[in-house]
Design a protein around this motif. Structure first.
Motif, mmCIF file in Angstrom:
data_model
loop_
_atom_site.group_PDB
_atom_site.id
_atom_site.type_symbol
_atom_site.label_atom_id
_atom_site.label_comp_id
_atom_site.label_asym_id
_atom_site.label_seq_id
_atom_site.Cartn_x
_atom_site.Cartn_y
_atom_site.Cartn_z
ATOM 1 N N ASP A 102 0.871 -1.167 0.000
ATOM 2 C CA ASP A 102 0.000 0.000 0.000
ATOM 3 C C ASP A 102 0.913 1.224 0.000
ATOM 4 O O ASP A 102 1.812 1.322 0.836
ATOM 5 C CB ASP A 102 -0.878 -0.031 1.255
ATOM 6 C CG ASP A 102 -1.824 1.146 1.317
ATOM 7 O OD1 ASP A 102 -1.352 2.275 1.591
ATOM 8 O OD2 ASP A 102 -3.026 0.924 1.111
ATOM 9 N N LYS A 156 0.424 4.275 0.870
ATOM 10 C CA LYS A 156 0.324 5.146 2.050
ATOM 11 C C LYS A 156 0.941 4.506 3.287
ATOM 12 O O LYS A 156 1.737 5.122 3.979
ATOM 13 C CB LYS A 156 -1.132 5.524 2.310
ATOM 14 C CG LYS A 156 -1.666 6.511 1.304
ATOM 15 C CD LYS A 156 -3.064 6.956 1.642
ATOM 16 C CE LYS A 156 -3.520 7.935 0.579
ATOM 17 N NZ LYS A 156 -4.920 7.866 0.306
ATOM 18 N N THR A 157 0.558 3.258 3.577
ATOM 19 C CA THR A 157 1.032 2.612 4.807
ATOM 20 C C THR A 157 2.402 1.969 4.638
ATOM 21 O O THR A 157 3.066 1.685 5.624
ATOM 22 C CB THR A 157 0.044 1.522 5.266
ATOM 23 O OG1 THR A 157 0.051 0.456 4.308
ATOM 24 C CG2 THR A 157 -1.362 2.083 5.445
ATOM 25 N N ARG A 158 2.793 1.703 3.386
ATOM 26 C CA ARG A 158 4.057 1.021 3.052
ATOM 27 C C ARG A 158 4.072 -0.417 3.567
ATOM 28 O O ARG A 158 5.117 -1.025 3.708
ATOM 29 C CB ARG A 158 5.285 1.790 3.551
ATOM 30 C CG ARG A 158 5.336 3.245 3.154
ATOM 31 C CD ARG A 158 5.262 3.486 1.680
ATOM 32 N NE ARG A 158 6.494 3.127 0.980
ATOM 33 C CZ ARG A 158 6.612 3.146 -0.338
ATOM 34 N NH1 ARG A 158 5.593 3.507 -1.093
ATOM 35 N NH2 ARG A 158 7.742 2.811 -0.909
ATOM 36 N N LYS A 159 2.905 -0.983 3.838
ATOM 37 C CA LYS A 159 2.775 -2.350 4.342
ATOM 38 C C LYS A 159 2.386 -3.293 3.197
ATOM 39 O O LYS A 159 1.652 -2.893 2.286
ATOM 40 C CB LYS A 159 1.691 -2.433 5.426
ATOM 41 C CG LYS A 159 1.932 -1.525 6.603
ATOM 42 C CD LYS A 159 2.877 -2.157 7.571
ATOM 43 C CE LYS A 159 2.944 -1.307 8.835
ATOM 44 N NZ LYS A 159 4.219 -1.314 9.453
#
Length: 155
Positions: free
Chosen positions: A123, A125-128
């Motif tokens: 993702d 935004k979350t970098r996950k």
């Protein structure tokens, strides 16, 4: 389950459904006058990014991105300048959040280097890591490496 790839088996360019041509650049050379080992990572990146970033293929949904988590390179022969290269790529495996690619660099009909690259979908935004979707997996089907029985994720 994927069949194990033998390190000493020579890949055939026709087994890689995504292909593109490139040039060996003079700047790619090291003091030994052959392509420096670090440059191969760039050649493999060119193949992956050219495929993945083409919006027509639907491999990069809005808000998601791919990151490299592993690159294993097998150097098979010297490559010199001037020269043309053929880059080949094929999907070798699907994980929950990842896609593994088999990749090759050919020149004058000879496999110069091969690699296996693991990319993870994240993702933005979350970098996950985020799970693959059925649509993404469907869009990768034309790019499965020929001769491999690639297990399909269950959704």
């Amino acid at each position: 389950m994927n069949a194990p790839t033998r390190l000493d088996s020579t890949p055939q360019l026709e087994d890689f459904p995504y292909r593109l041509s490139d040039n060996v650049r003079f700047a790619d050379l090291d003091p030994n006058q052959h392509v420096n080992n670090a440059v191969y990572a760039t050649y493999f990146e060119t193949g992956r990014v050219t495929l993945m970033k083409d919006r027509a293929y639907g491999l990069m949904p809005e808000g998601l991105a791919w990151i490299m988590v592993r690159l294993d390179i097998h150097f098979r022969a010297e490559l010199r300048w001037p020269n043309r290269i053929e880059l080949g790529l094929g999907v070798a495996r699907f994980g929950r959040t990842s896609v593994t690619f088999d990749q090759v660099v050919f020149s004058e009909g000879k496999c110069i280097a091969s690699a296996q690259a693991v990319t993870v979908l994240i993702d933005e935004k979350t970098r996950k890591p985020t799970p693959l979707t059925a649509e993404i997996v469907k869009n990768f089907q034309p790019w499965i490496r020929r001769g491999l029985d690639v297990a399909q994720p269950k959704f």
